[in-house]
Design an enzyme around this catalytic site. Structure first.
Site, short mmCIF file in Angstrom:
data_model
loop_
_atom_site.label_atom_id
_atom_site.label_comp_id
_atom_site.label_asym_id
_atom_site.label_seq_id
_atom_site.Cartn_x
_atom_site.Cartn_y
_atom_site.Cartn_z
N LYS A 37 0.86 -1.18 0.00
CA LYS A 37 0.00 0.00 0.00
C LYS A 37 0.90 1.23 0.00
CE LYS A 37 -4.51 1.01 0.64
NZ LYS A 37 -5.72 0.35 0.18
N GLY A 88 -20.43 7.40 5.35
CA GLY A 88 -19.55 7.75 4.23
C GLY A 88 -20.20 7.44 2.90
N GLY A 132 -18.95 8.13 -0.22
CA GLY A 132 -17.93 8.42 -1.22
C GLY A 132 -18.05 7.51 -2.42
N VAL A 152 -17.33 4.38 -2.92
CA VAL A 152 -17.95 3.08 -2.67
C VAL A 152 -19.30 3.24 -1.97
CG1 VAL A 152 -17.66 0.81 -1.60
CG2 VAL A 152 -15.65 2.04 -2.42
N TYR A 206 -21.64 5.41 -1.89
CA TYR A 206 -22.85 5.79 -2.64
C TYR A 206 -23.35 4.64 -3.51
CZ TYR A 206 -26.47 8.88 -4.13
OH TYR A 206 -27.72 9.44 -4.33
P1 NAD Z 1 -13.91 8.20 -0.72
O1 NAD Z 1 -12.84 9.15 -0.29
O2 NAD Z 1 -14.49 8.31 -2.06
O3 NAD Z 1 -15.14 8.29 0.32
C1 NAD Z 1 -15.02 8.46 1.67
C2 NAD Z 1 -16.24 9.26 2.11
O4 NAD Z 1 -16.26 9.30 3.53
C3 NAD Z 1 -16.21 10.71 1.61
O5 NAD Z 1 -17.47 11.04 1.04
C4 NAD Z 1 -15.96 11.51 2.90
O6 NAD Z 1 -16.55 12.80 2.87
C5 NAD Z 1 -16.58 10.62 3.94
N1 NAD Z 1 -16.08 10.81 5.29
C6 NAD Z 1 -14.83 11.11 5.71
N2 NAD Z 1 -14.79 11.18 7.04
C7 NAD Z 1 -16.05 10.93 7.49
C8 NAD Z 1 -16.65 10.85 8.77
N3 NAD Z 1 -15.97 11.06 9.89
N4 NAD Z 1 -17.96 10.54 8.85
C9 NAD Z 1 -18.68 10.32 7.71
N5 NAD Z 1 -18.17 10.39 6.48
C10 NAD Z 1 -16.87 10.69 6.37
O7 NAD Z 1 -13.34 6.74 -0.43
P2 NAD Z 1 -13.85 5.36 -1.00
O8 NAD Z 1 -13.04 5.00 -2.19
O9 NAD Z 1 -15.34 5.35 -1.10
O10 NAD Z 1 -13.41 4.37 0.16
C11 NAD Z 1 -14.13 4.32 1.39
C12 NAD Z 1 -13.46 3.29 2.31
O11 NAD Z 1 -13.44 2.02 1.66
C13 NAD Z 1 -11.99 3.56 2.66
O12 NAD Z 1 -11.73 3.10 3.96
C14 NAD Z 1 -11.21 2.75 1.65
O13 NAD Z 1 -9.94 2.41 2.11
C15 NAD Z 1 -12.11 1.54 1.58
N6 NAD Z 1 -11.96 0.78 0.33
C16 NAD Z 1 -12.21 1.39 -0.86
C17 NAD Z 1 -12.07 0.65 -2.03
C18 NAD Z 1 -12.40 1.24 -3.37
O14 NAD Z 1 -12.61 0.47 -4.33
N7 NAD Z 1 -12.47 2.56 -3.51
C19 NAD Z 1 -11.68 -0.69 -1.96
C20 NAD Z 1 -11.46 -1.28 -0.72
C21 NAD Z 1 -11.60 -0.52 0.44
#
Ligand code: NAD
Length: 344
Positions: free
Chosen positions: A80, A177, A179, A181, A183
């Site tokens: 990572k 959250g 974001g 994923v 949504y």
């Molecule tokens: P992202 O940055 O798109 O979304 C994160 C969301 O969380 C944002 O909308 C942000 O405003 C919100 N957020 C931040 N702090 C917050 C809080 N205290 N309370 C509520 N909301 C809050 O990230 P993502 O890509 O959607 O990933 C989300 C999680 O999933 C992360 O932990 C990431 O490591 C994990 N993940 C993502 C993927 C992927 O395919 N993107 C794969 C495996 C794991």
């Protein structure tokens, strides 16, 4: 600053500190274990409060990738990277090109991809300097819809295991959250008839969820104590901790965030309170599974493999009940067994 004696250090093969004065890049790359193949894991951009926080994050996340990739049946090791900075203000082409050069210097031991704060466009910029990037436009692309699908199926598996029903109609899910994923996950849940209670820092996403998905919005600190069936952490890690755990009314914790448990003992506390926990790196493997099809991309094959997360979780839940161990410990043991078999 401790590295080898850091509690999150787990015999990582390599930890690389990168700085590039011209672009302002400050990054850390951790290669945890390459027994199964080259280390693969996304890059996170975050304004860490301290260097120690960034190191701990990258050490924990890279170890999680080793286990995630092994349990998902991928020929990838775990790694990572983190870029220390604010994704809203500190991004530039030069920064991602410098990041790409740093990854290139590792010679293919580690492949990066997108994670929190990083977009596919950023990865494409880094890719101008190195072939060692995954989740590329025109290939597997954005992993988030697949992570969301796997998480949705994981929630279904947990509900099926705990309640014996294969239907989410009326099931209440608190999603933290919205974001990349979160949504997509909410869209799956809404289509399956679940009721959504959501929170985020981003008002635009909250308004959209209210409008499109009939979601109820609650405050950031109120999400834990909601009268729901499932708590789905989809923002950052360590949200299951001493402060939040006693507030939970959900009987299932299943979401996409990495490193959901602040400490291992929180997994034991969840079990002791009868809360079924879907281990984070198992339920959120959909994105990396999709990325693993990068070379010869086939969306149907990728989706079929993501769908196996459902059965993997049912197996973990059953083994945990049989052995009395936590679901997290069972998943770790299963992953270690796969890696050991590969090593020998
Ligand atoms: P992202 O940055 O798109 O979304 C994160 C969301 O969380 C944002 O909308 C942000 O405003 C919100 N957020 C931040 N702090 C917050 C809080 N205290 N309370 C509520 N909301 C809050 O990230 P993502 O890509 O959607 O990933 C989300 C999680 O999933 C992360 O932990 C990431 O490591 C994990 N993940 C993502 C993927 C992927 O395919 N993107 C794969 C495996 C794991």
């Amino acid at each position: 600053m401790a590295i080898f004696s850091n509690p999150s250090f787990d015999q990582h093969e390599k930890v690389l500190f990168v700085s590039d004065e011209a672009s302002g890049l400050k990054a850390i790359v951790a290669v945890h274990d390459t027994t199964m193949g080259p280390a693969v894991g996304g890059c996170r951009m975050w304004p860490y409060a301290s260097d120690e926080e960034a190191i701990t994050d990258v050490l924990r996340l890279s170890r999680g990738m080793t286990y995630k990739n092994a349990l998902a049946g991928l020929q990838f090791g775990g790694g990572k990277s983190v870029i220390i900075g604010d994704h809203r203000t500190d991004k530039s082409d030069e920064l991602f090109r410098a990041f790409g050069r740093a990854i290139d210097a590792l010679g293919g031991v580690y492949y990066s991809a997108e994670d929190v704060g990083i977009t596919t466009a950023d990865i494409m910029t880094a890719h101008q300097e190195t072939p060692y990037m995954m989740g590329l436009e025109g290939k597997s692309g954005d992993p988030s819809p697949y992570t969301a699908l796997g998480t949705f199926l994981g929630i279904k598996a947990a509900v099926k295991y705990q309640r014996g029903v294969d239907d989410l109609t009326g099931i209440k899910v608190a999603v933290q959250g919205l974001g990349h994923v979160g949504y997509y996950l909410c869209e799956h849940l809404y289509q399956a008839g679940a009721e959504l209670i959501v929170c985020d820092l981003n008002d635009t996403q909250l308004e959209r969820a209210k409008r499109e998905l009939n979601a109820t919005v609650v405050g950031l600190d109120e999400i834990y104590s909601q009268e729901v069936d499932v708590y789905a952490p989809c923002a950052l890690g360590a949200t299951i901790n001493d402060i939040t755990l006693p507030q939970l009314k959900a009987t299932i914790v299943a979401g996409c965030a990495n490193n959901q448990l602040a400490e291992l003992r929180h997994g034991e506390q969840l079990r002791d309170r009868g809360i079924l926990y879907a281990p984070d790196y198992v339920i959120n493997a959909g994105g990396i599974i999709n990325v693993s099809f990068e070379r010869d991309y086939n969306a149907d094959a990728a989706e079929a493999k993501v769908r196996k997360i459902y059965q993997t979780l049912l197996d973990i839940f059953a083994k945990a009940d049989e052995s009395g161990q936590t679901t997290g410990v069972v998943a770790d043991e299963m992953a270690r067994a796969i890696i050991a078999a590969n090593r020998s």
